[in-house]
Enzyme design. Sequence first.
Site, PDB file in Angstrom:
ATOM      1  N   ARG A  43       0.824  -1.216   0.000  1.00 35.37           N
ATOM      2  CA  ARG A  43       0.000   0.000   0.000  1.00 35.37           C
ATOM      3  C   ARG A  43       0.857   1.264   0.000  1.00 35.37           C
ATOM      4  O   ARG A  43       0.442   2.305  -0.471  1.00 35.37           O
ATOM      5  CB  ARG A  43      -0.923  -0.007   1.212  1.00 35.37           C
ATOM      6  CG  ARG A  43      -2.142  -0.878   0.947  1.00 35.37           C
ATOM      7  CD  ARG A  43      -3.194  -0.660   1.958  1.00 35.37           C
ATOM      8  NE  ARG A  43      -2.681  -0.987   3.282  1.00 35.37           N
ATOM      9  CZ  ARG A  43      -3.438  -1.193   4.338  1.00 35.37           C
ATOM     10  NH1 ARG A  43      -4.738  -1.092   4.229  1.00 35.37           N
ATOM     11  NH2 ARG A  43      -2.924  -1.489   5.494  1.00 35.37           N
ATOM     12  N   LYS A 140       1.640 -20.262   7.740  1.00 37.41           N
ATOM     13  CA  LYS A 140       1.209 -20.081   9.104  1.00 37.41           C
ATOM     14  C   LYS A 140       1.416 -18.649   9.563  1.00 37.41           C
ATOM     15  O   LYS A 140       2.320 -18.009   9.045  1.00 37.41           O
ATOM     16  CB  LYS A 140       1.949 -21.052  10.019  1.00 37.41           C
ATOM     17  CG  LYS A 140       3.458 -20.810  10.067  1.00 37.41           C
ATOM     18  CD  LYS A 140       4.114 -21.758  11.004  1.00 37.41           C
ATOM     19  CE  LYS A 140       4.054 -21.284  12.412  1.00 37.41           C
ATOM     20  NZ  LYS A 140       5.125 -20.350  12.794  1.00 37.41           N
ATOM     21  N   HIS A 170       7.864 -24.116   6.221  1.00 35.38           N
ATOM     22  CA  HIS A 170       9.223 -24.003   5.673  1.00 35.38           C
ATOM     23  C   HIS A 170      10.145 -25.121   6.163  1.00 35.38           C
ATOM     24  O   HIS A 170      11.164 -25.385   5.550  1.00 35.38           O
ATOM     25  CB  HIS A 170       9.819 -22.603   5.933  1.00 35.38           C
ATOM     26  CG  HIS A 170      10.330 -22.378   7.314  1.00 35.38           C
ATOM     27  ND1 HIS A 170       9.532 -21.996   8.355  1.00 35.38           N
ATOM     28  CD2 HIS A 170      11.580 -22.472   7.837  1.00 35.38           C
ATOM     29  CE1 HIS A 170      10.265 -21.868   9.450  1.00 35.38           C
ATOM     30  NE2 HIS A 170      11.513 -22.141   9.164  1.00 35.38           N
ATOM     31  N   LYS A 174      13.556 -27.650   4.252  1.00 36.85           N
ATOM     32  CA  LYS A 174      14.937 -27.786   4.735  1.00 36.85           C
ATOM     33  C   LYS A 174      15.554 -29.038   4.124  1.00 36.85           C
ATOM     34  O   LYS A 174      14.926 -30.098   4.097  1.00 36.85           O
ATOM     35  CB  LYS A 174      14.970 -27.874   6.269  1.00 36.85           C
ATOM     36  CG  LYS A 174      14.645 -26.537   6.935  1.00 36.85           C
ATOM     37  CD  LYS A 174      14.782 -26.643   8.439  1.00 36.85           C
ATOM     38  CE  LYS A 174      14.240 -25.421   9.150  1.00 36.85           C
ATOM     39  NZ  LYS A 174      15.129 -24.282   9.204  1.00 36.85           N
ATOM     40  N   GLU A 208      16.009 -23.237  20.299  1.00 31.31           N
ATOM     41  CA  GLU A 208      16.426 -21.948  19.730  1.00 31.31           C
ATOM     42  C   GLU A 208      17.048 -21.091  20.827  1.00 31.31           C
ATOM     43  O   GLU A 208      16.682 -21.212  22.000  1.00 31.31           O
ATOM     44  CB  GLU A 208      15.222 -21.202  19.170  1.00 31.31           C
ATOM     45  CG  GLU A 208      14.493 -21.932  18.066  1.00 31.31           C
ATOM     46  CD  GLU A 208      13.381 -21.075  17.483  1.00 31.31           C
ATOM     47  OE1 GLU A 208      13.635 -20.397  16.497  1.00 31.31           O
ATOM     48  OE2 GLU A 208      12.279 -21.070  18.048  1.00 31.31           O
ATOM     49  N   ASP A 227       2.940 -22.241  17.648  1.00 24.43           N
ATOM     50  CA  ASP A 227       3.953 -21.658  16.762  1.00 24.43           C
ATOM     51  C   ASP A 227       4.864 -22.725  16.146  1.00 24.43           C
ATOM     52  O   ASP A 227       5.278 -22.591  14.994  1.00 24.43           O
ATOM     53  CB  ASP A 227       4.801 -20.666  17.588  1.00 24.43           C
ATOM     54  CG  ASP A 227       5.782 -19.876  16.733  1.00 24.43           C
ATOM     55  OD1 ASP A 227       5.365 -19.403  15.654  1.00 24.43           O
ATOM     56  OD2 ASP A 227       6.949 -19.735  17.132  1.00 24.43           O
ATOM     57  N   HIS A 232       5.599 -27.322  12.418  1.00 19.80           N
ATOM     58  CA  HIS A 232       6.932 -27.829  12.058  1.00 19.80           C
ATOM     59  C   HIS A 232       7.245 -29.193  12.683  1.00 19.80           C
ATOM     60  O   HIS A 232       7.665 -30.122  11.997  1.00 19.80           O
ATOM     61  CB  HIS A 232       8.025 -26.842  12.497  1.00 19.80           C
ATOM     62  CG  HIS A 232       7.820 -25.443  11.996  1.00 19.80           C
ATOM     63  ND1 HIS A 232       7.311 -25.172  10.753  1.00 19.80           N
ATOM     64  CD2 HIS A 232       8.065 -24.227  12.562  1.00 19.80           C
ATOM     65  CE1 HIS A 232       7.263 -23.859  10.575  1.00 19.80           C
ATOM     66  NE2 HIS A 232       7.693 -23.264  11.665  1.00 19.80           N
ATOM     67  N   LYS A 332      12.323 -21.472  23.207  1.00 18.46           N
ATOM     68  CA  LYS A 332      13.104 -20.265  22.903  1.00 18.46           C
ATOM     69  C   LYS A 332      14.076 -20.013  24.044  1.00 18.46           C
ATOM     70  O   LYS A 332      13.852 -20.430  25.178  1.00 18.46           O
ATOM     71  CB  LYS A 332      12.178 -19.056  22.796  1.00 18.46           C
ATOM     72  CG  LYS A 332      11.085 -19.220  21.767  1.00 18.46           C
ATOM     73  CD  LYS A 332      11.360 -18.387  20.559  1.00 18.46           C
ATOM     74  CE  LYS A 332      10.289 -18.504  19.524  1.00 18.46           C
ATOM     75  NZ  LYS A 332      10.764 -18.849  18.198  1.00 18.46           N
TER      76      LYS A 332
HETATM   77  C1  BG6 Z   1       8.784 -19.973  12.673  1.00 18.63           C
HETATM   78  C2  BG6 Z   1       8.339 -19.592  14.065  1.00 18.63           C
HETATM   79  O1  BG6 Z   1       7.758 -20.626  11.995  1.00 18.63           O
HETATM   80  O2  BG6 Z   1       9.916 -20.826  12.765  1.00 18.63           O
HETATM   81  C3  BG6 Z   1       9.477 -18.931  14.819  1.00 18.63           C
HETATM   82  O3  BG6 Z   1       7.244 -18.723  13.964  1.00 18.63           O
HETATM   83  C4  BG6 Z   1      10.697 -19.806  14.814  1.00 18.63           C
HETATM   84  O4  BG6 Z   1       9.086 -18.639  16.164  1.00 18.63           O
HETATM   85  C5  BG6 Z   1      11.039 -20.239  13.403  1.00 18.63           C
HETATM   86  O5  BG6 Z   1      11.763 -19.061  15.383  1.00 18.63           O
HETATM   87  C6  BG6 Z   1      12.146 -21.268  13.418  1.00 18.63           C
HETATM   88  O6  BG6 Z   1      12.555 -21.519  12.109  1.00 18.63           O
HETATM   89  P1  BG6 Z   1      14.047 -21.975  11.802  1.00 18.63           P
HETATM   90  O7  BG6 Z   1      14.051 -22.253  10.348  1.00 18.63           O
HETATM   91  O8  BG6 Z   1      14.926 -20.829  12.201  1.00 18.63           O
HETATM   92  O9  BG6 Z   1      14.288 -23.176  12.648  1.00 18.63           O
END
Ligand code: BG6
Length: 483
Positions: A43, A140, A170, A174, A208, A227, A232, A332
Amino acid sequence: MNTDILIVGGDGDLALRKLYPALYYLTLNGCMPENTRIFGMARSHNTQDAFLTKVNEWMKDNTGSLYDEAIWLEFSKRLTFVQGDSTNPADLKRIKDTHFSDDRDLIVYLAVPPLIFGKICTALEACGLAKPSTRLVVEKPLGDSKESFTAINNELRRVFSEKQLYRIDHYLGKESVQNLLALRFANDIFEPIWNSKHIDHIQISVTETVGCGNRWDFYDQTGAMRDMIQNHLLQVLCLVCMEPPINLDADSVRTEKLKILRSLKPLTEKEIETNTVRGQYRKGVIGGKPVPGYLEEEEGGRESFTETFVALKAEINNWRWSGTPIYIRTGKRLDRRHSEIVIQFKQNRTNLFADQLTQNCANQLIIHLQPDEGIYMRVKNKKAGLDARVPLEDRSMDLSFADNAKSKKHDAYTRVLFDVIRSDQTLFVSEQEVSAAWDWVDRIIEGWKSKNKKPVGYDAGSTGPVEAIELLARDGRRWNRGE
Ligand code: BG6
C-alpha cells in the site's frame, strides 16, 4: 513457462527477509525460469528505485558470501514494485491491466496476516485474477485452533481449489528434512528395523536461542505449541514415522503424512497433566550476554502465561509404532540453536556385553537438522589396546553431508518457492493435514486451560525446565546431549 509472481505484503518483513532472498538464490542457482517476473505489492507509495534499493541493501547485508552483484542485476530486472491495496478489486484490476496477461501463469503469495486472506481472495476473483491456473501461496499462522483454521481455509477454498493452494511449512523445505525421505526410502537396511520392535523411542528437538522480543504481541497470543509443534514438529514427526508412500508425488506423500496425524493418540486429561511440560523463560545469559526474561522483554513484556517451551510425550496408535514413545520438545532462549531427530534403538537383553551396556547406550541414529546438517550412527567399538576383557567405547559413524551443505546456495524458502513455480505440491501441507494437527493440539491446549496448567520457569541459556528432563527420566530415558 511464463510466470508472474505477485507478492502481497511486498515491502513487509517476510518478503524482505525470506522471499526476495529465496528468489535471488533461485537465480543464483540457475533455477529461475527465464521469463519469470516478480511483483512486490504494497500500500505504501514507494518508487521503483527506493524499493530496489531497500531490497538490495537487505540482501547485501544478509546473504553473506552468496551476494553477487551480477546475479543481483539479473534478478533485479525481474523485480517491480506495484502500489495498491490488495483487498480492493479496483487496485488489483489496475495492476492486472498494466502488467498481467492471460497467457502467463500467475502465483500470488499472501505475505500478510490471515485476517485479510478472505478479502484478498474476493478481490482477486472480482478482477479476474483468480484464474483456474492461478496458484495461491499462504503460510502459518493458519488459525489458532481447528475452528479458526477452518474459517480461514473456507475463505480460501471459496475461490481456489485445493490443487491451487500451497500451504507452506518451511521446515519441509529444509535440506535435511527432505533427506529423511532419502534416508528412509532409498536405504533398504532401515526398513526392517524402523518399528516399535526395534526402536525404543524417538526424540524430536528444535531448540532456539532467540527470544520473542521483536514479535512479543504476536507470540503472546500464540505460544510454542501453536507456533512450532502444531506445524513444524508434527510435520517432521510425519516424515520420520509415515509408511512408504506409493510414489513421491504430492497426493501419495500427503496421504501417508495424514495417516500419521490421524493416528496420533489423543492425550487424556491425566496425560496432559503428566506427559506435557509448558515452560516460560526467565532472564539469563546466552553466549555470555545477559538476556531479559519473557515477561521483561522490551518490546511488550508484561504478565503472561504463554509458553515459550513445550516438551511432551506422544504416541502413534498404529501397527508400526504402537508402544514407541515419541518425545518432542521445542523452546526459545535455550542454551543452543540445535534441531535433531534421535532414533534410539533397543538394547538386546541377552547382550554379551551386558555388564557394560545399559539402555541409554543402545545404538542411536541421530539426524541433525540444523545448524549443521548430518546423520550419525552411534555404535560401540572396542577400545584399542591389550586388555583382559573387551572394553567398549562409544563412537559415531559420521554419515554427515557437511560437504553438501557447504555447496548449498539456497535456503528452505528457495526450495518451496521453486516447487510452487514447478507446480509441485509435495512439500506443502494439505487442508486435511492442518486440520488433523489442530485436532490433536487443540485438545492439549484445552486441557491446559481447563486445568489451569501454568508454564514453569526456566533460565534463559539453560536446557529448559527440569520437568522436561523428568518427563524422560520417569521412563528411564534422557534427552540426547551428544554433539
Ligand atoms: C517460525 C516460528 O515458523 O519458525 C518462529 O514462527 C521460529 O518462532 C522459526 O523461530 C524457526 O525456524 P528456523 O528455520 O529458524 O528453525
